[in-house]
Design a protein around this motif. Structure first.
Motif, PDB file in Angstrom:
ATOM      1  N   GLY A  16      45.137  54.968  27.851  1.00 53.23           N
ATOM      2  CA  GLY A  16      45.427  56.396  28.130  1.00 53.23           C
ATOM      3  C   GLY A  16      45.031  57.392  27.018  1.00 53.23           C
ATOM      4  O   GLY A  16      44.205  58.191  27.401  1.00 53.23           O
ATOM      5  N   LEU A  17      45.246  56.740  25.794  1.00 53.47           N
ATOM      6  CA  LEU A  17      44.850  57.589  24.279  1.00 53.47           C
ATOM      7  C   LEU A  17      43.118  57.628  24.375  1.00 53.47           C
ATOM      8  O   LEU A  17      42.493  58.775  24.400  1.00 53.47           O
ATOM      9  CB  LEU A  17      45.236  57.277  23.325  1.00 53.47           C
ATOM     10  N   ALA A  18      42.476  56.601  24.737  1.00 53.60           N
ATOM     11  CA  ALA A  18      41.155  56.566  24.891  1.00 53.60           C
ATOM     12  C   ALA A  18      40.469  57.694  25.806  1.00 53.60           C
ATOM     13  O   ALA A  18      39.567  58.231  25.567  1.00 53.60           O
ATOM     14  CB  ALA A  18      40.586  54.993  25.108  1.00 53.60           C
ATOM     15  N   LEU A  19      40.906  57.489  27.081  1.00 55.91           N
ATOM     16  CA  LEU A  19      40.538  58.440  28.114  1.00 55.91           C
ATOM     17  C   LEU A  19      40.771  60.049  27.756  1.00 55.91           C
ATOM     18  O   LEU A  19      40.053  60.750  28.057  1.00 55.91           O
ATOM     19  CB  LEU A  19      41.239  58.142  29.335  1.00 55.91           C
ATOM     20  N   LEU A  20      42.079  60.082  27.263  1.00 54.28           N
ATOM     21  CA  LEU A  20      42.504  61.541  26.806  1.00 54.28           C
ATOM     22  C   LEU A  20      41.157  61.975  25.835  1.00 54.28           C
ATOM     23  O   LEU A  20      40.773  63.070  25.734  1.00 54.28           O
ATOM     24  CB  LEU A  20      43.805  61.509  26.336  1.00 54.28           C
ATOM     25  N   PHE A  21      40.848  61.182  24.690  1.00 57.82           N
ATOM     26  CA  PHE A  21      40.049  61.422  23.620  1.00 57.82           C
ATOM     27  C   PHE A  21      38.788  61.645  24.241  1.00 57.82           C
ATOM     28  O   PHE A  21      37.803  62.591  23.634  1.00 57.82           O
ATOM     29  CB  PHE A  21      40.017  60.686  22.585  1.00 57.82           C
ATOM     30  N   CYS A  22      38.356  60.985  25.144  1.00 57.97           N
ATOM     31  CA  CYS A  22      37.029  61.018  25.795  1.00 57.97           C
ATOM     32  C   CYS A  22      37.026  62.558  26.643  1.00 57.97           C
ATOM     33  O   CYS A  22      35.990  63.057  26.338  1.00 57.97           O
ATOM     34  CB  CYS A  22      36.792  59.988  26.847  1.00 57.97           C
TER      35      CYS A  22
END
Length: 163
Positions: free
Chosen positions: A127-133
């Protein structure tokens, strides 16, 4: 030839007699013709776009898809950003990236790029990886808009009308 011997033997301290740094000396030593610069720009930019699109396609692979997406998308952004160095040179690129109208977008983009990779590999939080993308994309877009006169103002006005 003496300068080359000093560098290879480790006697060169990295600064030249006139006080210029390594990036300025590299920029001054660049002898790329305009056609070569354009080819380098196009190749690097296309590789960046291809990497980002490939990463987006890999997003839907179960298990490893998000980590692969985060890496390919981040590599794509780095390639696209680095492609402009072929046009203006590394020193000027770094100076324009740190200009007052782009500094915040540049900082957010680079921090989100690092956090994307941390979230994908270190923290293993999809979830964080997608948010940062997403934040990386928005910062890169805002950075790119800063090169077009009045584009940021137009986008702000468009969003204020919509909201």
């Amino acid at each position: 030839m003496d300068k080359l011997k000093k560098v290879l033997s480790g006697q060169d301290d990295g600064s030249s007699a006139d006080g210029t740094g390594i990036l300025e000396r590299a920029n001054q030593a660049s002898t790329l013709a305009w056609g070569t610069r354009m080819k380098g720009f196009v190749i690097c930019f296309v590789l960046g776009v291809f990497s980002s699109i490939l990463g987006t396609c890999m997003l839907w692979i179960p298990g490893i898809g998000l980590a692969v997406f985060a890496v390919l998308y981040s590599v794509g952004n780095i390639c696209a950003l680095a492609s402009t160095m072929f046009l203006v040179g590394p020193c000027r690129q770094l100076k324009t990236m740190c200009a007052k109208e782009r500094a915040l977008a540049t900082a957010i983009m680079l921090v989100c790029l690092a956090l994307t990779l941390c979230a994908a590999f270190w923290w293993k939080n999809n979830g964080l990886a997608l948010l940062f993308c997403v934040l990386q994309f928005l910062a890169f877009t805002w950075y790119g808009l800063s090169y077009i006169p009045f584009a940021r103002d137009a986008v702000i006005k468009l969003f204020s009308i919509c909201v």
